[in-house]
Scaffold this active site. Sequence first.
Site, short mmCIF file in Angstrom:
data_model
loop_
_atom_site.label_atom_id
_atom_site.label_comp_id
_atom_site.label_asym_id
_atom_site.label_seq_id
_atom_site.Cartn_x
_atom_site.Cartn_y
_atom_site.Cartn_z
N GLY A 1 0.81 -1.22 0.00
CA GLY A 1 0.00 0.00 0.00
C GLY A 1 0.84 1.27 0.00
CD GLU B 1 3.84 -5.19 -4.38
OE1 GLU B 1 3.87 -5.90 -3.36
OE2 GLU B 1 3.13 -4.17 -4.47
CG ASN C 1 -0.10 -6.33 -4.93
OD1 ASN C 1 0.64 -6.37 -3.95
ND2 ASN C 1 -0.18 -5.28 -5.70
NE ARG D 1 -3.55 -6.58 -2.16
CZ ARG D 1 -3.49 -5.47 -2.90
NH1 ARG D 1 -4.47 -5.15 -3.73
NH2 ARG D 1 -2.44 -4.68 -2.84
NE ARG E 1 -6.54 3.40 -6.73
CZ ARG E 1 -5.82 2.54 -6.02
NH1 ARG E 1 -5.73 2.67 -4.71
NH2 ARG E 1 -5.19 1.55 -6.62
P1 ADP Z 1 -3.80 -1.70 -5.30
O1 ADP Z 1 -2.87 -1.81 -6.41
O2 ADP Z 1 -4.87 -2.72 -5.26
O3 ADP Z 1 -4.27 -0.32 -5.05
P2 ADP Z 1 -2.40 -1.22 -2.93
O4 ADP Z 1 -1.05 -1.77 -2.68
O5 ADP Z 1 -2.58 0.23 -3.17
O6 ADP Z 1 -2.93 -2.07 -4.12
O7 ADP Z 1 -3.34 -1.67 -1.75
C1 ADP Z 1 -4.74 -1.72 -1.81
C2 ADP Z 1 -5.27 -1.62 -0.42
O8 ADP Z 1 -4.63 -2.55 0.41
C3 ADP Z 1 -5.06 -0.27 0.18
O9 ADP Z 1 -6.18 0.01 0.99
C4 ADP Z 1 -3.79 -0.47 0.99
O10 ADP Z 1 -3.75 0.47 2.03
C5 ADP Z 1 -3.97 -1.87 1.47
N1 ADP Z 1 -2.71 -2.59 1.72
C6 ADP Z 1 -1.94 -3.22 0.83
N2 ADP Z 1 -0.90 -3.82 1.41
C7 ADP Z 1 -0.99 -3.58 2.72
C8 ADP Z 1 -0.20 -3.93 3.88
N3 ADP Z 1 0.89 -4.67 3.79
N4 ADP Z 1 -0.62 -3.47 5.06
C9 ADP Z 1 -1.71 -2.73 5.17
N5 ADP Z 1 -2.50 -2.38 4.13
C10 ADP Z 1 -2.16 -2.78 2.93
P1 ADP Z 2 3.90 -1.60 -2.42
O1 ADP Z 2 4.05 -3.00 -1.89
O2 ADP Z 2 3.82 -0.58 -1.35
O3 ADP Z 2 2.84 -1.49 -3.47
P2 ADP Z 2 5.89 -1.58 -4.57
O4 ADP Z 2 7.15 -2.34 -4.43
O5 ADP Z 2 4.82 -2.13 -5.44
O6 ADP Z 2 5.32 -1.31 -3.10
O7 ADP Z 2 6.23 -0.11 -5.04
C1 ADP Z 2 5.26 0.91 -5.01
C2 ADP Z 2 5.66 2.02 -5.95
O8 ADP Z 2 6.95 2.57 -5.58
C3 ADP Z 2 5.84 1.61 -7.40
O9 ADP Z 2 4.62 1.61 -8.11
C4 ADP Z 2 6.79 2.67 -7.91
O10 ADP Z 2 6.13 3.89 -8.16
C5 ADP Z 2 7.70 2.88 -6.73
N1 ADP Z 2 8.88 2.00 -6.80
C6 ADP Z 2 9.00 0.79 -6.23
N2 ADP Z 2 10.21 0.24 -6.47
C7 ADP Z 2 10.89 1.13 -7.23
C8 ADP Z 2 12.20 1.19 -7.80
N3 ADP Z 2 13.08 0.19 -7.63
N4 ADP Z 2 12.54 2.29 -8.52
C9 ADP Z 2 11.67 3.31 -8.68
N5 ADP Z 2 10.43 3.33 -8.16
C10 ADP Z 2 10.02 2.26 -7.44
MG MG Z 3 2.76 -2.45 -5.30
#
Ligand code: ADP
Ligand code: ADP
Ligand code: MG
Length: 461
Positions: free
Chosen positions: A165, A289, A291, A293, A339
Amino acid sequence: MPIKRLLIANRGEIAVRIIRAARELGIETVQVHSAADADSRAVQLADRAIDIGPPQAAKSYLNVDAILEAARSAGADAIHPGYGFLAENADFADAVVAAGMAFVGPSGDTIRLMGDKAAARRQAQEAGVPTVPGSDGVIGDMDAAKALAVDLGFPVMIKAAAGGGGRGIRIAHNADEFATLAPQASSEALAAFGDGGIYVEKVIERARHIEVQVLGDGTDVVHCYERECSLQRRRQKVWEEAPSVALKPEVREGLCTSAVALAKSVGYSGAGTIEYLYDDATGDYYFIEMNTRIQVEHPVTEMICGVDLVAEMIRIAGGEKLRLAQAGLRASGHAIEVRLNAEDPANNFMPFPGQIAELTLPDGPGVRFDHMLYRGYQIPPFYDSLLGKLIVWGEDREHAMARLGRALGELSVTGLPTTAPLFQALLASDDVRASAVHTRWLEPWLEENQHMIMDRGGAAA
Ligand code: ADP
Ligand code: ADP
Ligand code: MG
């Protein structure tokens, strides 16, 4: 066994979305809710509602015992976790199965593997999927990690293995910063996620966020093409589309094929998303990464593929084999989702839980609005600020943007500020119109264009 009674362990717009899919499948729905959500739309729509505790998520939507007890007492045979809350909690998935019910999602073991972002990187590498240059697993030794960061070249990202998130990520610009931030990141991750594991990645500058939707039944896996989510604020997506107009057909093919290979390598079951960064300049893509779900932005894929992803994941959890063959999955047209958050774009996107005074919803050709609103609804202050998602479909991106502008013009929510004015302003941006964007495009644009968002009503409550 086909599911007959589904418990929804979530709230808000995604709970409404799941109830709808279940009903179309002839499945009864049981909606659990906190004391703060007794008058929510999901509670109104479900066949049955059960109060599972106080407003604080830790005592209700994250309360595994209360949820399992509700499921037992209601005679549910399956649980859908939605997104957020317990959706990526492997122990919860295991507990649901141990209680004799189906978990709508992959196995606990798959969630455990792919939910650890450092372990998922390794899995991707083994499946032949390119990853961002970075550490080999979680950091054990801080000095060795610092040396690696120097080798990678700054800036580097320090990421929590259990993060999500948009939380649990920090950027270090030099070795001194790294030495300060890395231990901080680890102790914060321990406090926030109960796991202090951190890993390091090189920062890919000016990258696009591209993600591939997959569906698997434990044996077969298909993809439903990609979504582009490059417009982000604080690493959270605000605008998503499908397909990405930045990809050449051969790059799309490579991305989608690699996503299927990775999902197959873990025997993936259910709906999942494999996220990548894509570098326009070089044509390279890197896994970041998975997800495990359903995602917030899944509707754009549904609009271009004509697939009901939530229904498919429920069918799979009920034991059905994939009904979709890759050759039959075609994408057509272009879809955009924005959103709608209860936040004030004129005031640094401060969350603003208030009461919906008047509500006029957009409709007409190519428009879908997935939401949880009704006139008079008091938005509880305890949860995230997402109110709903406006999704449009058009023959091409130009047409989809025209529809988005038209639909935003019809949408009216009064009583509290929302992010709607931001999207009108974004539609007027030449870079957005040309899709000349990357993941760090939006934040500086917001700094420069605050006045335009305010002119468009961002300050009006
Ligand atoms: P999406 O691509 O579906 O938007 P996000 O990573 O933004 O994925 O997460 C979607 C929802 O899940 C958001 O409400 C985010 O705050 C929550 N979320 C995702 N991962 C976590 C985590 N590790 N802990 C708490 N909330 C999470
Ligand atoms: P989360 O689990 O919070 O969704 P992600 O690993 O998917 O975390 O990263 C969330 C966002 O952070 C990505 O969509 C991108 O915008 C930025 N990001 C993540 N990793 C990198 C990277 N190695 N270099 C640049 N931007 C990154
Ligand atoms: Mg992500």
